[in-house]
Enzyme design. Sequence first.
Site, mmCIF file in Angstrom:
data_model
loop_
_atom_site.group_PDB
_atom_site.id
_atom_site.type_symbol
_atom_site.label_atom_id
_atom_site.label_comp_id
_atom_site.label_asym_id
_atom_site.label_seq_id
_atom_site.Cartn_x
_atom_site.Cartn_y
_atom_site.Cartn_z
ATOM 1 N N SER A 102 -7.707 8.309 -11.027
ATOM 2 C CA SER A 102 -6.324 7.820 -10.008
ATOM 3 C C SER A 102 -5.799 9.122 -9.381
ATOM 4 O O SER A 102 -6.115 9.790 -8.707
ATOM 5 C CB SER A 102 -5.745 7.099 -10.909
ATOM 6 O OG SER A 102 -4.528 6.486 -10.188
ATOM 7 N N ASP A 243 -2.827 6.491 -3.396
ATOM 8 C CA ASP A 243 -3.212 7.643 -4.311
ATOM 9 C C ASP A 243 -4.705 7.822 -4.364
ATOM 10 O O ASP A 243 -5.600 7.218 -3.501
ATOM 11 C CB ASP A 243 -2.782 7.190 -5.751
ATOM 12 C CG ASP A 243 -3.402 5.981 -6.246
ATOM 13 O OD1 ASP A 243 -4.069 5.132 -5.649
ATOM 14 O OD2 ASP A 243 -3.431 5.689 -7.517
ATOM 15 N N ASP A 245 -7.556 6.855 -6.162
ATOM 16 C CA ASP A 245 -8.379 5.516 -5.908
ATOM 17 C C ASP A 245 -7.868 4.333 -5.305
ATOM 18 O O ASP A 245 -8.446 3.409 -5.117
ATOM 19 C CB ASP A 245 -8.714 5.270 -7.348
ATOM 20 C CG ASP A 245 -7.712 4.751 -8.192
ATOM 21 O OD1 ASP A 245 -6.395 4.697 -7.894
ATOM 22 O OD2 ASP A 245 -7.963 3.962 -9.109
#
Length: 447
Positions: A102, A243, A245
């Site tokens: 992430s 962000d 992902d």
Amino acid sequence: MARRYFGTDGIRGLANGEKLTPELAMKVGMAAGLKFVNGDHRNRVVIGKDTRRSGYMIESALTAGFTAVGMDVYLLGPMPTPAVAMLTRSLRADLGVMISASHNPFDDNGIKLFRHDGYKLSDALEDDIEQLMDSNMLGQLSVGRDIGRAHRDEAAQTRYIEYAKRTMPKGVDLSGLRVVLDCANGAAYKVAPTALWELGAEVFVIGNEPDGFNINDKVGSTAPEALIAKVKELRADIGIALDGDADRVIIVDEKGEIVDGDQFMAVIAQSWHARGELKGGGLVATVMSNLGLERYLGGIGLSLERTQVGDRYVLEAMRAKGFNVGGEQSGHIILSDFTTTGDGLIAGLQLLAVAKQAGRAVSEICKRFDKVPQLLQSVRYKEGKPLEHKLVQQAIKESQARLGDTGRLVIRPSGTEPVIRVMAESDDEGLVLAVVSEIAATIKKVA
């Protein structure tokens, strides 16, 4: 029973560190594959990843594990987390996997697993997989013709782009809008710019040159300074930051002001309510969402259902109580009419649709309420359980009394590091500062 591998959102850690190694990834593939192989058809798994260098290593190890137990693997390449969830359903896969950490730095990575319906695995299923990982699986491996195959799915990006575009209200496009898009050098660096351009926007992209090491590096939703500067430089109508992902989104208006997840959810909830499309009579957010959001929703006859921090808890409450809008202040926006997890691109498209239909500036659209003064401080400690100390409990009790009914106090330990989060909010900004400072100082003293 303590968990060895899975945390609050899959498995995450330093690539080739103590936990996240190729050996562990292969065991995940074997164990998850054994758990989901049912024998009545050729079982399949889809695997997506972000742009971290270690993604290649983990992808190969997972593929070895899945094919070893007879699952066919469909490799999606760089793809947002929500796209993996959607494609798991669309391709009738038995399991979906996203390789990503992430918003973390490039040297971390992670493994998230999705069920056939695109929802994340339950704790119980993750516990079952952990037990299999710690067992001897050699006797359960496939042999000969039963070994799985690996395929590279070249059409995956197009399928997701078309799906995202179809979430726009009928007859609405983005022509005439100047959009700056920050892809965080991450998973959406190809699909997000294409979707916006095909919908008619004039798109200026930053953070779209991944090199394996620059994901989230001074770009993306956790570092919006570059986006703010570019929006001002180009006099754009809006800035959108994803962000690593792409399950999180932060908006910057035409003045360069950040629009957080609370304002974002207020826009969507009011708009969908006006169209008769809002379900549940309100929305779901976490204990960290601003009191101003709760007051705004109450003023238009809507409710705010609060959960503990974490998008999985938001989604659980949405499903249990029939809501279709929820999210976090940090920018995880879940619109369950379209997605089974946070989707930064699709959420951004819904806000752009509101702006286009209203014909007003984003700064006007997104200023739905004045924030109640809120302060969050993270207090690091070395060991022990500071929150159980009588001095800390006394400080918390006294602070709650001082805030009374006009403010809120949220104290919570981090689930991933030795940190305690102290958050307070009240109309009295000075009181907020005093309360947070006092509790933080007490925690430091006893820790």
